[in-house]
Design an enzyme around this catalytic site. Sequence first.
Site, short mmCIF file in Angstrom:
data_model
loop_
_atom_site.label_atom_id
_atom_site.label_comp_id
_atom_site.label_asym_id
_atom_site.label_seq_id
_atom_site.Cartn_x
_atom_site.Cartn_y
_atom_site.Cartn_z
N THR A 141 -12.49 9.60 22.46
CA THR A 141 -13.88 9.51 22.05
C THR A 141 -14.81 9.14 23.20
O THR A 141 -14.39 8.58 24.19
CB THR A 141 -14.06 8.47 20.92
OG1 THR A 141 -13.10 8.70 19.92
CG2 THR A 141 -15.42 8.49 20.31
N GLU B 257 -10.66 12.81 18.52
CA GLU B 257 -9.66 11.81 18.07
C GLU B 257 -8.72 11.40 19.20
O GLU B 257 -9.09 10.57 19.98
CB GLU B 257 -8.94 12.31 16.82
CG GLU B 257 -7.86 11.48 16.17
CD GLU B 257 -7.67 10.01 16.41
OE1 GLU B 257 -8.64 9.25 16.42
OE2 GLU B 257 -6.51 9.60 16.56
N ASP C 226 -6.72 10.57 10.87
CA ASP C 226 -7.43 9.35 10.45
C ASP C 226 -7.38 9.14 8.93
O ASP C 226 -7.82 8.10 8.43
CB ASP C 226 -8.90 9.39 10.89
CG ASP C 226 -9.09 8.92 12.32
OD1 ASP C 226 -8.10 8.53 12.96
OD2 ASP C 226 -10.23 8.93 12.81
N SER D 284 -13.74 6.87 9.64
CA SER D 284 -13.90 6.71 11.08
C SER D 284 -14.24 5.25 11.39
O SER D 284 -14.58 4.46 10.50
CB SER D 284 -15.05 7.60 11.56
OG SER D 284 -15.40 7.29 12.89
N SER D 285 -14.16 4.93 12.69
CA SER D 285 -14.63 3.63 13.18
C SER D 285 -15.85 3.76 14.06
O SER D 285 -16.35 2.76 14.59
CB SER D 285 -13.53 2.96 14.00
OG SER D 285 -12.38 2.80 13.24
N GLY E 40 -12.88 4.05 21.37
CA GLY E 40 -11.82 3.05 21.29
C GLY E 40 -11.20 2.86 19.92
O GLY E 40 -10.73 1.76 19.61
N GLY E 41 -11.20 3.90 19.07
CA GLY E 41 -10.60 3.76 17.75
C GLY E 41 -11.21 2.59 17.01
O GLY E 41 -12.41 2.34 17.11
N1 GLU Z 1 -10.79 8.99 15.34
C1 GLU Z 1 -11.47 7.80 15.66
C2 GLU Z 1 -12.60 7.52 14.72
O1 GLU Z 1 -13.16 8.41 14.19
C3 GLU Z 1 -12.04 7.84 17.00
C4 GLU Z 1 -10.99 7.82 18.04
C5 GLU Z 1 -11.33 6.87 19.12
O2 GLU Z 1 -12.40 6.36 19.23
O3 GLU Z 1 -10.49 6.65 19.92
O4 GLU Z 1 -12.95 6.43 14.50
#
Ligand code: GLU
Length: 589
Positions: free
Chosen positions: A407, A427, A449, A468-469, A489-490
């Site tokens: 991301t 992702e 996710d 999502s985050s 950063g997930g």
């Molecule tokens: N898939 C994650 C999200 O939508 C984002 C991945 C990431 O930030 O590393 O929250």
Amino acid sequence: MKHSLKRGVLLLGAALLLGQGGPGGAQVGAGGAKVPSATGTGGAVATVDHDASVAAMKILEAGGNAVDAAVAAAATLGLTEPFSCGVGGGGFMVVYLAKEGRVITIDHREMAPASFTPTVFLEGGKPIAFGERVTSGLSAGIPGTVMGWQEALRRYGTKSFAEVLAPAIALAKSGYVVDDYFQSQIKDNLDRFKTFTSSAALYLPGGTLPAVGSRINNPDLARTYEAIAAGGAQAFYTGSIAQAMVDTVNTPPVAPGSTANVRKGNWALADVANYEARIRQPTVNTYRGYTVYGMQPPSSGGLTIGETLNILEGYDIAKLSEADAYHRYIEASRLAFADRGAYMADPEYTDVPQTGLLSKEFAAQRRALIGDRAAAGAVAAGNPFKFQTDPSIPLLPAPASLEGQSTTHLTVSDAQGNVVAYTFTIESIGGNGMVVPGHGFLLNNELTDFDAVAPHPNIPEAGKRPRSSMSPTIVLKDGKPVLALGSPGGSTIITTVGQAIMNILDRGMPAQAAVDAPRYSQRNGATTTVDQGGETTPLARALEAMGHKWATTDANGKLALIQFGEGGKVTAATESRRGGGGSALVQKP
Ligand code: GLU
């Protein structure tokens, strides 16, 4: 792409893009190199990549607004940061419109195809191994990025697709130079990229890692962008590009002789043609006189940050010791993450108790659970339903799922006061590993996710968007922006943004110090994940005495923020260390 090793090429690239002398004197650092922070007036740009920041500044200098410039930066990042983001993925954009004094958000999250069912990630009743889900046609969601860009430009921009894509198209043709960070991401994906003929052709030229200092161009992506410039989103969501994406997902371009077990997806052309971005209301919560605007579900960012801040508001953070402030923040995050895991998912499929989760009374109830010592581990979700002002249906709490660390985030403002906070992704680093043959972009694996096992509000369903985050966030005081920020950063995105808000707004930390500070990420587990050596500090020792335990990592996310001061002063701040550093520019240094 990062530029630490290619100053000469960078100077040439910047001159090509901007004309000699840079964008109207805009600050590009000593010798044209990127700098992590910049202060001045006028528009400002904060991204992870110098080419992207320069592209945005070029559009601002040409009279574009923050939305135009954000799309220009994003398109460049799709080329130079292709393993983190691009037209094969999706994202969330938060926009402050100065003239109207309002905040809107554009959800262009990837969507599950119509063939999806709640059991799609199960085989023999058991979830498919996460690693195998990642590299599959199954995990690719219908990309939202191009539709998001179109909606942003059409509704809130002033420039055409052709104008804002021009810098990225020029760079895709002339090529950009491989640096250590770019090469290391290919190295980490070596087996995956070798598995697919199209990915190997683009990122393993001659069958090997591209050398640091060598140049990569991407004429296929230039053509994809040119098609969008000429035909708009329709050129992406119908016709040959759509067909190529469907073919890639349904019949992955696996190299002859590969033994990888690559599961096929099941997309129809109609899934792609029917993709829609959503204009959604932002989440809104007040915080010590500020108003914080974030992303509502399907992102969990706005609600989780909002709940964390609502809990923190009960403490006078500015007067607490550093250790006490961090203790409260870590425990507030833990509680908010328990509620995130239980209740947040696509609001078109799940009755998310948004008003309850953001109510001050609910926060007070959660705050009462915080003592002088850290909780030993995961805590239970609370019950926001009794604080709802609408009749929601309680759901079963369930654990959170795994997320990648890919991301990118960018923040842009213009001289008129418009602000864009934009996070977008494919992702995992390298998405699902598959470059769409002939089109020069990687597909996402965003549908990992979803939570694979029911019951859970975030199970896979046809047409649904996975939780999502991503947390693009804009903070206002007395109706004027004071801070705009976000991070990759997930799930650590949420804590990265929450910690920065606390440090800047409550603890008076300068923007760059807040970006560089070690991050303490508590996501309702036994340990708090700390980066950049934060576990070795006196702060860590003091927190350990309160029962905190650490897990360590290199980097929790990469902040890119803009702080707004008195008299039109803007400070753009990006990472100076993490991920090779970012690039900040202001229009009038
Ligand atoms: N898939 C994650 C999200 O939508 C984002 C991945 C990431 O930030 O590393 O929250």
